[in-house]
Design a protein around this motif. Structure first.
Motif, short mmCIF file in Angstrom:
data_model
loop_
_atom_site.label_atom_id
_atom_site.label_comp_id
_atom_site.label_asym_id
_atom_site.label_seq_id
_atom_site.Cartn_x
_atom_site.Cartn_y
_atom_site.Cartn_z
N GLY A 102 14.25 -10.36 42.50
CA GLY A 102 14.65 -9.57 41.30
C GLY A 102 15.57 -10.85 40.29
O GLY A 102 15.56 -12.33 40.54
N GLY A 103 16.39 -10.37 39.67
CA GLY A 103 16.45 -11.04 38.50
C GLY A 103 17.22 -10.43 37.60
O GLY A 103 16.44 -8.83 37.13
N ALA A 119 12.25 -5.90 31.58
CA ALA A 119 11.35 -6.91 32.05
C ALA A 119 12.73 -6.83 33.40
O ALA A 119 12.94 -6.69 34.57
CB ALA A 119 11.46 -7.69 31.40
N VAL A 120 14.09 -5.98 33.24
CA VAL A 120 14.87 -6.69 34.07
C VAL A 120 14.25 -4.57 34.96
O VAL A 120 14.63 -5.71 36.96
CB VAL A 120 16.27 -6.16 33.68
N VAL A 121 13.94 -3.93 35.37
CA VAL A 121 13.72 -2.89 36.01
C VAL A 121 12.20 -2.61 36.15
O VAL A 121 12.54 -2.98 37.12
CB VAL A 121 13.85 -1.47 34.84
N ALA A 122 11.24 -4.36 35.55
CA ALA A 122 9.98 -4.48 36.60
C ALA A 122 10.83 -5.05 37.67
O ALA A 122 10.45 -5.58 38.72
CB ALA A 122 9.22 -4.82 34.97
N GLY A 201 21.85 -18.06 41.91
CA GLY A 201 22.04 -18.32 40.60
C GLY A 201 23.17 -18.06 40.01
O GLY A 201 23.31 -17.34 38.66
N MET A 202 24.43 -18.38 40.33
CA MET A 202 25.83 -18.01 39.91
C MET A 202 25.67 -19.57 37.95
O MET A 202 26.02 -19.75 37.74
CB MET A 202 26.92 -18.77 40.44
N ASP A 203 25.24 -20.53 39.32
CA ASP A 203 24.55 -21.75 38.66
C ASP A 203 23.12 -22.03 36.54
O ASP A 203 23.13 -22.29 35.88
CB ASP A 203 24.37 -22.61 39.39
N THR A 204 23.20 -20.61 36.91
CA THR A 204 21.69 -20.28 36.12
C THR A 204 22.70 -19.51 34.85
O THR A 204 21.71 -19.53 33.83
CB THR A 204 20.84 -18.82 36.63
#
Length: 288
Positions: A102-103, A119-122, A201-204
């Motif tokens: 996810g993301g 895009a986020v839902v996908a 993921g926090m570094d993104t």
């Protein structure tokens, strides 16, 4: 890096089983893959970037485990169908799925366009649905299994990430529906809802968001963020025989952050000790 995963579960718990972890190339997915492999599972990880998957598979092999990988986009229905079929032909029955991929990105509602919302839902809902459906249709309905879906701490809404909150809440509801519809086949479906996790993921995120991240622990009654291994342990439990009568639930893993109100602020303290089971874990740069 030396050492081995320090799981609280018994050695060989998943011996003889193949378990698929989506989004296994980094963060929580990487950690879950390591723990499952350490417990005897043949692990299959997937994601969009082959180099990240190869790196994790090499780590697991170095630690004495077994890990295979497949690179594809879970939002692509035909790719999901084809990769599930190919994986089953190569590895046989798959008994577990960790729907971790996810993301999302931070943005106020007024700044989210239709394309970004979809895009986020996908990423966080539709792709997970496709993986669940295909593994059930092509494998699990014949022999049973366990699915653990990834959601997030949406209990009080997700201001600043409303698109992700909507998708994650949808995944929690989808979990309940699938648990009911697929129970006859011996398939259990649960979900986990992590709060703030000290993960790569926090570094993104951009620097303004990183500044917020550095102060997040002050909003957690336990006064710290979760370790990846604390989320992994919950997932492993839900996959295990010990959870044989648990289905359709979403387990909150947020250190109590979604509780309370300004009328009764949590008392400050030095923080509780984390469970540091993952021997290869590294704190994200933003928290160092």
């Amino acid at each position: 890096m030396g050492g081995h995963y320090r799981s609280v579960f018994r050695p060989g718990l998943f011996a003889g089983q193949t378990i698929w972890v989506t989004g296994g190339g980094s963060g929580i997915g990487r950690c879950v893959a390591h723990e499952l492999a350490a417990l005897g599972a043949q692990v299959l990880i997937s994601g969009r970037k082959a180099d990240k998957l190869e790196r994790v598979a090499a780590e697991i092999a170095e630690d004495g485990g077994t890990c295979h990988w497949r690179a594809f986009d879970i939002r692509d229905e035909e790719a999901v169908k084809a990769n599930v079929a190919a994986a089953l032909a190569e590895h046989g029955a798959i008994s577990g799925l960790v729907n971790n991929a996810g993301g999302q990105y931070p943005a106020p509602l007024l700044m989210i366009g239709k394309k970004g919302f979809e895009a986020v839902v996908a990423n966080n809902l539709t792709g997970g649905f496709l993986m669940m459906r295909e593994l059930f249709t092509q494998s699990m309905q014949a022999h049973g299994g366990a699915i653990v879906n990834m959601t997030a701490d949406f209990r009080n809404g997700m201001p600043g990430m409303a698109h992700s909150g909507a998708a994650r809440a949808g995944m929690s509801n989808l979990t309940m529906s699938a648990a009911y519809e697929w129970a006859h086949a011996g398939v259990r479906v649960n979900a986990v809802a992590p709060g703030w996790v000290a993960s790569s993921g926090m570094d993104t995120y951009a620097e303004p968001v990183k500044e917020v991240i550095r102060g997040l622990k002050q909003h957690v009654p336990l006064r710290r963020l979760a370790a990846e291994s604390e989320v992994s342990a919950a997932i492993v439990f839900l996959l295990s025989p010990a959870a044989a009568f648990i289905t359709g639930t979403t387990l909150q893993i947020d250190g109590g952050a979604s509780l309370g109100n300004p009328m009764f602020p949590s008392l400050d303290h030095a923080g509780t000790p984390p469970f540091d089971g993952f021997h290869r874990a590294q704190a994200p740069e933003v928290l160092r």
